[in-house]
Scaffold this motif. Sequence first.
Motif, mmCIF file in Angstrom:
data_model
loop_
_atom_site.group_PDB
_atom_site.id
_atom_site.type_symbol
_atom_site.label_atom_id
_atom_site.label_comp_id
_atom_site.label_asym_id
_atom_site.label_seq_id
_atom_site.Cartn_x
_atom_site.Cartn_y
_atom_site.Cartn_z
ATOM 1 N N LEU A 150 0.818 -1.208 0.000
ATOM 2 C CA LEU A 150 0.000 0.000 0.000
ATOM 3 C C LEU A 150 0.854 1.261 0.000
ATOM 4 C CD1 LEU A 150 -3.008 0.637 -0.014
ATOM 5 C CD2 LEU A 150 -2.914 0.822 2.483
ATOM 6 N N SER A 151 1.973 1.249 0.708
ATOM 7 C CA SER A 151 2.808 2.441 0.812
ATOM 8 C C SER A 151 3.353 2.884 -0.545
ATOM 9 C CB SER A 151 3.966 2.187 1.781
ATOM 10 O OG SER A 151 4.801 1.155 1.290
ATOM 11 N N GLU A 152 3.459 1.953 -1.499
ATOM 12 C CA GLU A 152 4.014 2.287 -2.809
ATOM 13 C C GLU A 152 3.082 3.140 -3.649
ATOM 14 O OE1 GLU A 152 6.663 -0.584 -4.874
ATOM 15 O OE2 GLU A 152 5.791 -2.010 -3.468
ATOM 16 N N PHE A 153 1.814 3.270 -3.239
ATOM 17 C CA PHE A 153 0.905 4.140 -3.979
ATOM 18 C C PHE A 153 1.237 5.617 -3.752
ATOM 19 C CE2 PHE A 153 -1.563 0.266 -4.344
ATOM 20 C CZ PHE A 153 -2.069 0.383 -5.633
ATOM 21 N N LYS A 154 2.199 5.906 -2.863
ATOM 22 C CA LYS A 154 2.719 7.272 -2.739
ATOM 23 C C LYS A 154 3.714 7.585 -3.853
ATOM 24 C CE LYS A 154 2.380 7.157 2.324
ATOM 25 N NZ LYS A 154 3.146 7.226 3.601
ATOM 26 N N ASN A 155 4.158 6.556 -4.537
ATOM 27 C CA ASN A 155 5.127 6.714 -5.615
ATOM 28 C C ASN A 155 4.427 7.266 -6.858
ATOM 29 O OD1 ASN A 155 6.960 6.374 -7.722
ATOM 30 N ND2 ASN A 155 7.796 4.483 -6.866
ATOM 31 N N PRO A 156 4.893 8.387 -7.426
ATOM 32 C CA PRO A 156 4.229 8.953 -8.617
ATOM 33 C C PRO A 156 4.125 7.980 -9.791
ATOM 34 C CG PRO A 156 5.782 10.530 -7.694
ATOM 35 C CD PRO A 156 6.002 9.240 -6.955
ATOM 36 N N SER A 157 5.101 7.075 -9.921
ATOM 37 C CA SER A 157 5.042 6.130 -11.028
ATOM 38 C C SER A 157 3.915 5.109 -10.855
ATOM 39 C CB SER A 157 6.378 5.389 -11.163
ATOM 40 O OG SER A 157 6.609 4.548 -10.043
ATOM 41 N N ILE A 158 3.348 5.039 -9.644
ATOM 42 C CA ILE A 158 2.208 4.163 -9.378
ATOM 43 C C ILE A 158 0.904 4.962 -9.393
ATOM 44 C CG2 ILE A 158 1.136 2.566 -7.751
ATOM 45 C CD1 ILE A 158 3.686 1.441 -8.829
ATOM 46 N N TYR A 159 0.866 6.073 -8.637
ATOM 47 C CA TYR A 159 -0.425 6.755 -8.491
ATOM 48 C C TYR A 159 -0.791 7.632 -9.692
ATOM 49 C CZ TYR A 159 1.746 11.234 -6.925
ATOM 50 O OH TYR A 159 2.446 12.400 -6.847
ATOM 51 N N ARG A 160 0.213 8.153 -10.418
ATOM 52 C CA ARG A 160 -0.128 9.004 -11.568
ATOM 53 C C ARG A 160 -0.850 8.221 -12.670
ATOM 54 N NH1 ARG A 160 4.056 11.949 -14.360
ATOM 55 N NH2 ARG A 160 2.291 13.015 -15.325
ATOM 56 N N PRO A 161 -0.327 7.065 -13.110
ATOM 57 C CA PRO A 161 -1.092 6.302 -14.111
ATOM 58 C C PRO A 161 -2.435 5.818 -13.584
ATOM 59 C CG PRO A 161 0.875 5.088 -13.395
ATOM 60 C CD PRO A 161 1.010 6.475 -12.870
ATOM 61 N N LEU A 162 -2.523 5.540 -12.271
ATOM 62 C CA LEU A 162 -3.806 5.115 -11.703
ATOM 63 C C LEU A 162 -4.833 6.243 -11.799
ATOM 64 C CD1 LEU A 162 -5.620 3.149 -10.172
ATOM 65 C CD2 LEU A 162 -4.583 3.960 -8.036
ATOM 66 N N ILE A 163 -4.426 7.464 -11.451
ATOM 67 C CA ILE A 163 -5.339 8.611 -11.532
ATOM 68 C C ILE A 163 -5.760 8.857 -12.979
ATOM 69 C CG2 ILE A 163 -5.503 11.114 -11.234
ATOM 70 C CD1 ILE A 163 -3.691 10.813 -8.768
ATOM 71 N N ILE A 164 -4.801 8.750 -13.906
ATOM 72 C CA ILE A 164 -5.126 8.943 -15.321
ATOM 73 C C ILE A 164 -6.124 7.890 -15.791
ATOM 74 C CG2 ILE A 164 -4.169 8.799 -17.664
ATOM 75 C CD1 ILE A 164 -1.592 10.057 -16.501
ATOM 76 N N GLY A 165 -5.882 6.632 -15.433
ATOM 77 C CA GLY A 165 -6.769 5.554 -15.853
ATOM 78 C C GLY A 165 -8.167 5.693 -15.287
ATOM 79 N N VAL A 166 -8.277 5.985 -13.990
ATOM 80 C CA VAL A 166 -9.585 6.141 -13.355
ATOM 81 C C VAL A 166 -10.336 7.324 -13.967
ATOM 82 C CG1 VAL A 166 -10.724 6.818 -11.198
ATOM 83 C CG2 VAL A 166 -8.987 5.007 -11.182
ATOM 84 N N THR A 167 -9.625 8.430 -14.231
ATOM 85 C CA THR A 167 -10.267 9.607 -14.816
ATOM 86 C C THR A 167 -10.737 9.334 -16.236
ATOM 87 O OG1 THR A 167 -8.792 10.987 -13.474
ATOM 88 C CG2 THR A 167 -10.020 12.083 -15.218
#
Length: 383
Positions: A150-167
């Motif tokens: 879970l802590s790795e979702f602070k990593n931009p390489s993880i959360y940025r593509p996730l935000i883009i995909g969800v949006t």
Amino acid sequence: MLCSIPYVFGYMVIISAQNVWILYFGRMMTGLASGITSVVVPVYISEVSHPKVRGMLGSCVQLMVVTGILGAYIAGIMLKWRWLAVLCSFPSCIMLLFMSFMPETPRFLLNQNKRSEAIAALRFLRGPHADHEGECRQIEAGAQEEGLNLSEFKNPSIYRPLIIGVTLMFFQQATGINAVMFYAETIFEDADFKDSRMASVVVGSIQVCFTAVAALIIDKTGRKVLLYISGIIMALSTALFGLYFKMVLPNRNNSSNPDTWFTLNSAFPGAESSSISWLAVVSLGLFVAGFALGWGPIPWLVISEIFPLKARGVSSGACVLTNWVMAFLVTKEFNDVIGFLTSYGTFWLFSAFCCLNVTFTAFYVPETKGQTLEQIEANFRRS
């Protein structure tokens, strides 16, 4: 391959159903299979495809979906629902049979330290003369990190593509595709296209044709160009829809029942609307074509490309969940929104969302044309 099993079982339940609750259970099983397929199939295709044709093959997911819908429309004209369920069970049986001959993806095998099997999979997928060792080393270089917490979702390489995909998935449904399809039958009837079942075939044919066009050109034009064109076409067509309803709806002060707006022919005299019914038909055709050209297939393709290997399953699942939740909310709340904003206000709201999705594409969606999955992941790490 395993997602074929609930499909087959679900259709068997539907075929043998003797009451509505058994029918619901069968639909629940096929719906479960659809959810699993929505996650697994785009990811599988993106991982086995060569970068030069990944866009075309990834777009074929949506092409096959709309082709299946068109086939169901045509078959539904001729068959009763039980025989239609029999017919719909055949594709899942075929998938179960043929997927048993397909290899696991090389990236998954390398992640499981099965290098020889990964080489064999690449030989099967690329042919005997490709540089299997070179591609294998490239995949290994980009897949050195193991596990995800879970802590790795602070990593931009993880959360940025996730935000883009969800949006992307949010905007795909917020464009109003389901709402427009709800109106399709009534719009054609108002334009003196009396056979509403054939109207569905016409709409389905437009979807298939323009999704096929998108699949053929996406690896040349890129993802973002088609998203721009698609978003602009949908923004214009939903604005025209709003104009149409503004011109034909009676004074809403005399009625607060959204059902009177949902059924166009009961909301106003036929002669008053038929003179400009061409505007609704043109708007409908433009919207469906625009959606099929970009915002139909491309979000599914992009979410299969942008996630790092270790987060691909979780992130893809979150995106698919967003898509289906939004589809449910748009379907369920559509009448209530019409009651609050009126029909024309609702479609102008959809037009605003289409403008927003073009803006979002311009600033946040990466162009992935011609890049390997490892290169895309590296780009997110650098940024």
